[in-house]
Scaffold this active site. Sequence first.
Site, short mmCIF file in Angstrom:
data_model
loop_
_atom_site.label_atom_id
_atom_site.label_comp_id
_atom_site.label_asym_id
_atom_site.label_seq_id
_atom_site.Cartn_x
_atom_site.Cartn_y
_atom_site.Cartn_z
N ASP A 124 -38.32 -1.34 5.87
CA ASP A 124 -39.45 -2.20 5.81
C ASP A 124 -39.09 -3.23 4.67
O ASP A 124 -38.95 -2.92 3.74
CB ASP A 124 -40.88 -1.34 5.30
CG ASP A 124 -42.08 -1.98 5.36
OD1 ASP A 124 -41.97 -3.08 4.87
OD2 ASP A 124 -43.03 -1.75 5.76
N ARG A 140 -47.55 -1.59 18.48
CA ARG A 140 -48.15 -2.56 19.34
C ARG A 140 -47.20 -2.46 20.32
O ARG A 140 -45.95 -2.52 19.94
CB ARG A 140 -48.24 -3.88 18.50
CG ARG A 140 -49.65 -3.87 17.66
CD ARG A 140 -50.79 -4.14 18.66
NE ARG A 140 -51.94 -4.10 17.71
CZ ARG A 140 -52.71 -3.32 17.30
NH1 ARG A 140 -52.29 -2.16 17.41
NH2 ARG A 140 -53.85 -3.36 16.74
N ASP A 164 -47.59 4.79 23.35
CA ASP A 164 -49.05 4.74 23.60
C ASP A 164 -49.60 3.45 23.59
O ASP A 164 -50.62 3.25 24.11
CB ASP A 164 -49.60 5.39 22.14
CG ASP A 164 -50.97 5.62 22.51
OD1 ASP A 164 -51.70 5.97 23.38
OD2 ASP A 164 -51.60 4.72 21.22
N GLU A 179 -51.76 -4.39 28.90
CA GLU A 179 -52.45 -3.11 28.94
C GLU A 179 -54.01 -3.40 29.78
O GLU A 179 -54.70 -4.32 29.30
CB GLU A 179 -52.81 -2.43 27.57
CG GLU A 179 -51.65 -2.03 26.74
CD GLU A 179 -52.11 -1.67 25.38
OE1 GLU A 179 -53.26 -1.39 24.95
OE2 GLU A 179 -51.17 -1.12 24.63
N HIS A 202 -52.93 4.05 25.06
CA HIS A 202 -53.42 3.51 23.78
C HIS A 202 -54.66 3.98 23.08
O HIS A 202 -55.61 3.73 22.86
CB HIS A 202 -53.88 1.99 24.05
CG HIS A 202 -53.93 1.24 22.74
ND1 HIS A 202 -53.66 0.02 22.73
CD2 HIS A 202 -54.03 1.33 21.56
CE1 HIS A 202 -53.58 -0.73 21.70
NE2 HIS A 202 -53.96 0.31 20.95
#
Length: 316
Positions: free
Chosen positions: A173, A234, A258, A263, A282
């Site tokens: 990160d 995402r 997920d 989608e 999701h």
Amino acid sequence: MKRILDLASEKENINYKRFFLEKGIEIVFLNSNDEDAIAEAAKGAEAIIFAATRFTDSLFSKLPDLKIISRRGIGIDTVDMDAATKHGVKVCNCPSYGAKDVAQHTIALMLSLIHRIPTYDSRLKQDNNWRCADVPMACRLCEKTVGIIGFGRISREIAKVISAFGAKIIVYDPYVSKEDAENQGVTSVTLDELLVNADIISVNAPLTKSTRHIIDKEAIKKMRDGALIINTSRGPLIDENVLIEALESGKLGGAALDVFENEPFENDSKFRKLENVVLTPHVAWHSAEAIRDLDIEVTQNIIDYFEGRPLKNALN
């Protein structure tokens, strides 16, 4: 009377309506993403609650009364932030409500993938098949390195639990210092170092221009043969065509997803045919507690604005 437009609810949210009326605020509901319909419904409204609405410069220009929008969720990739700032509109989200739920779901997917639980479940139910010789063996997390891309609230919850299994945790990160990472019991590394050294990678970054397809062909080339990847953030963080190729070729040992680039995905999606993939629709965030906390957080953003308090979840 102060006024709010709700674009996030498919029908009237009674809890919202009762709560805002108690505060002397009128709330109106609209189930539409048409710009002109939104502009008409938003006349006199200083605040909008939204979910998937795309806020463009064009839409902002049609909303002269608007002062704040609050996303009923975390991601704000449908909002033109520069346009919002230009038009003097504050953008808030709800970053806290589902962190524990998404972390819990991520770990559930990780363990399901490692232990091939969906495969065994399907075989027993369909064919009463008890064979395990042709299924990849499970592994011990305590002997693996887990790499986490993005180290925000969700990732920190994941790290807490994974550390209890004894796994080594490395994180990438660019906005987190090595000292902060060390204080959380993890090691901060470069993206390349994470890709090369992680046995399991969890993608938990926000979707931005710089993170779109952060997992692409070059990234997968650097990953260990047989590595596993989990995405509960995402869909567009991963180039799905490249991921499918890597899963089919055996370069990657499996994936648990997920979220997806489209989608819902198409009926003929190759993901549905791959035995080394675990899929959920999701729903990582979806718990009774998360929905309760989401309603509290999104309404608090609006009330803080109307009552003149600092906006702790403001993004611009």
